[in-house]
Design a protein around this motif. Sequence first.
Motif, PDB file in Angstrom:
ATOM      1  N   VAL A 175       0.818  -1.220   0.000  1.00  0.00           N
ATOM      2  CA  VAL A 175       0.000   0.000   0.000  1.00  0.00           C
ATOM      3  C   VAL A 175       0.847   1.263   0.000  1.00  0.00           C
ATOM      4  N   THR A 176       1.794   1.356   0.971  1.00  0.00           N
ATOM      5  CA  THR A 176       2.547   2.614   1.102  1.00  0.00           C
ATOM      6  C   THR A 176       3.750   2.692   0.173  1.00  0.00           C
ATOM      7  N   THR A 177       4.055   1.597  -0.519  1.00  0.00           N
ATOM      8  CA  THR A 177       5.169   1.630  -1.477  1.00  0.00           C
ATOM      9  C   THR A 177       4.641   1.438  -2.899  1.00  0.00           C
ATOM     10  N   SER A 178       4.163   0.251  -3.232  1.00  0.00           N
ATOM     11  CA  SER A 178       3.715  -0.028  -4.602  1.00  0.00           C
ATOM     12  C   SER A 178       2.599   0.916  -5.043  1.00  0.00           C
ATOM     13  N   VAL A 179       1.476   0.871  -4.322  1.00  0.00           N
ATOM     14  CA  VAL A 179       0.306   1.678  -4.718  1.00  0.00           C
ATOM     15  C   VAL A 179       0.623   3.164  -4.629  1.00  0.00           C
ATOM     16  N   ALA A 180       1.240   3.591  -3.514  1.00  0.00           N
ATOM     17  CA  ALA A 180       1.501   5.010  -3.313  1.00  0.00           C
ATOM     18  C   ALA A 180       2.432   5.577  -4.382  1.00  0.00           C
ATOM     19  N   TYR A 181       3.511   4.846  -4.694  1.00  0.00           N
ATOM     20  CA  TYR A 181       4.464   5.363  -5.681  1.00  0.00           C
ATOM     21  C   TYR A 181       3.937   5.248  -7.108  1.00  0.00           C
ATOM     22  N   ILE A 182       3.044   4.288  -7.362  1.00  0.00           N
ATOM     23  CA  ILE A 182       2.406   4.218  -8.681  1.00  0.00           C
ATOM     24  C   ILE A 182       1.526   5.457  -8.882  1.00  0.00           C
ATOM     25  N   LEU A 183       0.751   5.805  -7.854  1.00  0.00           N
ATOM     26  CA  LEU A 183      -0.093   7.001  -7.934  1.00  0.00           C
ATOM     27  C   LEU A 183       0.770   8.250  -8.091  1.00  0.00           C
ATOM     28  N   PHE A 184       1.826   8.342  -7.278  1.00  0.00           N
ATOM     29  CA  PHE A 184       2.735   9.488  -7.352  1.00  0.00           C
ATOM     30  C   PHE A 184       3.341   9.602  -8.753  1.00  0.00           C
ATOM     31  N   SER A 185       3.781   8.468  -9.307  1.00  0.00           N
ATOM     32  CA  SER A 185       4.409   8.466 -10.628  1.00  0.00           C
ATOM     33  C   SER A 185       3.409   8.776 -11.726  1.00  0.00           C
ATOM     34  N   ALA A 186       2.184   8.258 -11.599  1.00  0.00           N
ATOM     35  CA  ALA A 186       1.158   8.513 -12.612  1.00  0.00           C
ATOM     36  C   ALA A 186       0.837  10.002 -12.694  1.00  0.00           C
ATOM     37  N   GLY A 187       0.726  10.654 -11.546  1.00  0.00           N
ATOM     38  CA  GLY A 187       0.470  12.087 -11.549  1.00  0.00           C
ATOM     39  C   GLY A 187       1.669  12.894 -11.982  1.00  0.00           C
ATOM     40  N   LEU A 188       2.867  12.397 -11.637  1.00  0.00           N
ATOM     41  CA  LEU A 188       4.110  13.100 -11.964  1.00  0.00           C
ATOM     42  C   LEU A 188       4.310  13.251 -13.471  1.00  0.00           C
ATOM     43  N   LYS A 189       3.697  12.357 -14.261  1.00  0.00           N
ATOM     44  CA  LYS A 189       3.851  12.432 -15.716  1.00  0.00           C
ATOM     45  C   LYS A 189       3.331  13.747 -16.272  1.00  0.00           C
ATOM     46  N   ARG A 190       2.372  14.401 -15.569  1.00  0.00           N
ATOM     47  CA  ARG A 190       1.700  15.560 -16.136  1.00  0.00           C
ATOM     48  C   ARG A 190       1.870  16.851 -15.340  1.00  0.00           C
ATOM     49  N   ILE A 191       2.621  16.813 -14.240  1.00  0.00           N
ATOM     50  CA  ILE A 191       2.826  18.038 -13.473  1.00  0.00           C
ATOM     51  C   ILE A 191       4.316  18.219 -13.202  1.00  0.00           C
ATOM     52  N   PRO A 192       4.754  19.450 -12.902  1.00  0.00           N
ATOM     53  CA  PRO A 192       6.173  19.686 -12.619  1.00  0.00           C
ATOM     54  C   PRO A 192       6.625  18.891 -11.400  1.00  0.00           C
ATOM     55  N   SER A 193       7.876  18.435 -11.407  1.00  0.00           N
ATOM     56  CA  SER A 193       8.391  17.657 -10.279  1.00  0.00           C
ATOM     57  C   SER A 193       8.397  18.480  -8.996  1.00  0.00           C
ATOM     58  N   SER A 194       8.632  19.800  -9.099  1.00  0.00           N
ATOM     59  CA  SER A 194       8.640  20.650  -7.902  1.00  0.00           C
ATOM     60  C   SER A 194       7.271  20.670  -7.238  1.00  0.00           C
ATOM     61  N   SER A 195       6.208  20.700  -8.046  1.00  0.00           N
ATOM     62  CA  SER A 195       4.850  20.685  -7.496  1.00  0.00           C
ATOM     63  C   SER A 195       4.556  19.342  -6.842  1.00  0.00           C
ATOM     64  N   ALA A 196       5.009  18.256  -7.469  1.00  0.00           N
ATOM     65  CA  ALA A 196       4.780  16.927  -6.910  1.00  0.00           C
ATOM     66  C   ALA A 196       5.463  16.786  -5.550  1.00  0.00           C
ATOM     67  N   VAL A 197       6.683  17.322  -5.424  1.00  0.00           N
ATOM     68  CA  VAL A 197       7.406  17.228  -4.158  1.00  0.00           C
ATOM     69  C   VAL A 197       6.714  18.068  -3.086  1.00  0.00           C
ATOM     70  N   THR A 198       6.192  19.244  -3.458  1.00  0.00           N
ATOM     71  CA  THR A 198       5.448  20.056  -2.489  1.00  0.00           C
ATOM     72  C   THR A 198       4.201  19.321  -2.012  1.00  0.00           C
ATOM     73  N   LEU A 199       3.503  18.664  -2.933  1.00  0.00           N
ATOM     74  CA  LEU A 199       2.314  17.903  -2.547  1.00  0.00           C
ATOM     75  C   LEU A 199       2.660  16.734  -1.631  1.00  0.00           C
ATOM     76  N   SER A 200       3.909  16.260  -1.696  1.00  0.00           N
ATOM     77  CA  SER A 200       4.303  15.152  -0.826  1.00  0.00           C
ATOM     78  C   SER A 200       4.300  15.565   0.642  1.00  0.00           C
ATOM     79  N   LEU A 201       4.191  16.882   0.907  1.00  0.00           N
ATOM     80  CA  LEU A 201       4.092  17.347   2.284  1.00  0.00           C
ATOM     81  C   LEU A 201       2.758  16.947   2.923  1.00  0.00           C
ATOM     82  N   ALA A 202       1.864  16.366   2.125  1.00  0.00           N
ATOM     83  CA  ALA A 202       0.639  15.792   2.702  1.00  0.00           C
ATOM     84  C   ALA A 202       0.977  14.591   3.576  1.00  0.00           C
ATOM     85  N   GLU A 203       2.177  14.037   3.412  1.00  0.00           N
ATOM     86  CA  GLU A 203       2.596  12.882   4.217  1.00  0.00           C
ATOM     87  C   GLU A 203       2.628  13.207   5.714  1.00  0.00           C
TER      88      GLU A 203
END
Length: 289
Positions: free
Chosen positions: A218-246
């Motif tokens: 859940v916290t590795t396979s599923v989470a990183y698949i979701l993170f990677s799927a979204g990362l394809k279409r948004i800037p990496s800096s925005s994706a890292v900022t959103l990771s602060l939801a952790e």
Amino acid sequence: MSQRISYLVVLVGAILWGTTGTAQTFMPQTIHPLAVGASRLAIGGFSLLVILLIMRKIDFRNWPWRSTLYAAISMAIFQYLFFSSVRLTGVAIGTVVTIGSAPVFSGIIEWLLAKRRPTRVWIMATALAIIGCALLFLNKDGIVVNPVGIAMSLGAGLLFAFYTLVNKDVLDKVDPVPAVAVIFSMSAIMLMPFLFLFETEGLMTGRGISVVLYLGIVTTSVAYILFSAGLKRIPSSSAVTLSLAEPLTAAILSVIVVGERLTGTSWMGIAMLLGGILVLTLSGRKVKV
């Protein structure tokens, strides 16, 4: 997938990361955290890779091996630096410095390498989230400022930012699921020695196995698949900022599930973290990535 949905998908992945700490409270405390990290990467990476190989859903022709290797090395060293920094300087400082520095490093790397200047929205959202993260953790007891620990935390933040950037390059050529499977399998192989160097007593108990399976799937396979799927279409800096939801998710779960109490300062930090994440998510629009 629209760009707005991509922001939300990354956010869901970060929320799943945030369940890691709560899940680990159900694991025998005799297991070294770095052994847990190695185990979750092994389960997350190898399980996906085996499934893909059996289904013949992975094609290694024209695979971006250089970027994949960089991503795998970044993730493996990140685990070592982060867990080591936490041991040296405590959970509070180690978490704040690592998670708070990652968006800043990501914005700088994007600016220098991709020639993409940070937007005002990203700067405002990141500032709110980082300040919120600091307020959430820095008021806790047992804070230790260890220079080596701080250096390791900064290194971990830099590596997570670098992982996100090179992972984006991998995702330009392959789909998220195969990318996660190969990157994390390689990282797991690099971390395997730690399973023999650190304490693993309790890992093979029913509770230990069930928690590691949750962490790996859940916290590795599923989470990183979701993170990677979204990362394809948004800037990496925005994706890292959103990771602060952790840390936001971790704090809320610590109250609901674990029974911890947060101070008024912590709740103010949660509000600012949430505000920064909402600013970035709701502002999702077409940008060149």
